[in-house]
Design an enzyme around this catalytic site. Structure first.
Site, PDB file in Angstrom:
ATOM      1  N   GLY A 118       0.820  -1.196   0.000  1.00 50.95           N
ATOM      2  CA  GLY A 118       0.000   0.000   0.000  1.00 50.95           C
ATOM      3  C   GLY A 118       0.858   1.250   0.000  1.00 50.95           C
ATOM      4  O   GLY A 118       1.873   1.314   0.681  1.00 50.95           O
ATOM      5  N   CYS A 119       0.478   2.255  -0.776  1.00 55.42           N
ATOM      6  CA  CYS A 119       1.170   3.537  -0.761  1.00 55.42           C
ATOM      7  C   CYS A 119       0.139   4.604  -1.086  1.00 55.42           C
ATOM      8  O   CYS A 119      -0.667   4.452  -1.994  1.00 55.42           O
ATOM      9  CB  CYS A 119       2.304   3.562  -1.779  1.00 55.42           C
ATOM     10  SG  CYS A 119       1.789   3.241  -3.470  1.00 55.42           S
ATOM     11  N   GLY A 120       0.172   5.683  -0.338  1.00 54.11           N
ATOM     12  CA  GLY A 120      -0.794   6.752  -0.579  1.00 54.11           C
ATOM     13  C   GLY A 120      -2.218   6.246  -0.457  1.00 54.11           C
ATOM     14  O   GLY A 120      -2.562   5.477   0.431  1.00 54.11           O
TER      15      GLY A 120
END
Length: 285
Positions: A118-120
């Protein structure tokens, strides 16, 4: 010469002594101090390693059963057929044999977690997976206001490991009137709650009345574990998080924080708290 403060007796295997030097009023003194044990504990399900936790090596059968139940790996204690504890050079391994259907579900869970990142804003998917749906409590029990103070007043005297080391959390199962039924301790707050859940459900697998008290904050995970086990109320010594309050509200859990014998704050389902005569429920208007 004055040494370290004398420690009360504590459960065997949960602590050890070390030589220390105590400073007070500019003077040093040699003595002994008692330290809580913290060791790696690996949990294996049907021969497959699932998790390694740092825990106090006490009540590990309770810990393993409570973890399996509170994490949704099994639904009832009957689905755990055997628990074996093996001590090795690098830590302790707890091996559980569980029902085939539960093991298949666990393998599917592990497969779905593989490769998730997960990112942002992309983290939304991972977060949704982490916050598993909770089945609302079917028949939540009321919580007696007087029982909260009674439970807190009697809690400390039963925390033998904490008295000896000052380094452990406790989770206690209390009856409706605040009498302590069971208490488990660990260096980790989640571990202490898992141990309590395992011990409680092993003794009364179909009916868990009363409430739980924990000597920690009430995080989202603590609410998840409490609701999954089937307890109706959670009383925490420290604060809850916003997410914990939201989950408690949705699941029907009465959540109390900043608990002291004479003062506490109800964060969800305060209407279920029975107050003494002459102290009616506040009118929100």
């Amino acid at each position: 010469m004055m040494g370290a403060p004398e420690s009360p007796p504590c459960p065997s295997g949960g602590a050890s002594t070390r030589r220390v030097q105590t400073w007070q009023d500019g003077a040093a003194a040699d003595g002994l101090d008692t330290l809580a044990e913290e060791v790696p504990v690996a949990l294996e399900f049907n021969g497959i390693s699932h998790a390694v936790m740092l825990a106090t090596p006490l009540d590990l059968e309770d810990f393993a059963l409570g973890f399996a139940l509170s994490e949704g790996i099994v639904d009832t204690p009957k689905e755990v057929f055997d628990i074996q504890v093996e001590t090795g050079c690098n830590g302790i391994t707890v091996r559980l044999e569980i029902a085939a259907g539960c093991f298949a579900r666990l393998k599917e869970m592990r497969r779905n977690l593989t490769g998730r990142t997960g990112c942002g804003l992309c983290g939304t998917e991972s977060l949704a997976h982490a916050i598993r749906p909770l089945r609302p409590l079917a028949q939540p029990c009321p919580l007696q206001a007087d029982a909260i103070g009674r439970a807190l007043a009697g809690l400390r005297q039963h925390q033998l490991l904490q008295q000896a080391t000052g380094a452990t959390h406790a989770a206690a199962w209390c009856s409706d009137d605040g009498t302590l039924r069971l208490l488990r301790e660990d260096v980790g707050r989640h571990n202490a709650l898992d141990k309590l859940i395992g011990a409680a459900l092993a003794s009364r697998p179909t009916e868990l009345d009363g409430f739980v008290v924990v000597t920690s904050r009430a995080s989202m995970e603590m609410v998840q574990k409490t609701v999954t086990a089937g307890f109706s109320s959670l009383v925490a010594i420290s604060a809850p998080t916003r997410l914990a309050v939201d989950l408690a509200e949705q699941a029907g859990l009465c959540l109390v924080g900043f608990a002291r014998p004479e003062r506490w704050v109800a964060y969800s389902h305060a209407e279920r708290i029975d107050r003494p005569a002459g102290n009616p429920t506040p009118n929100p208007d």
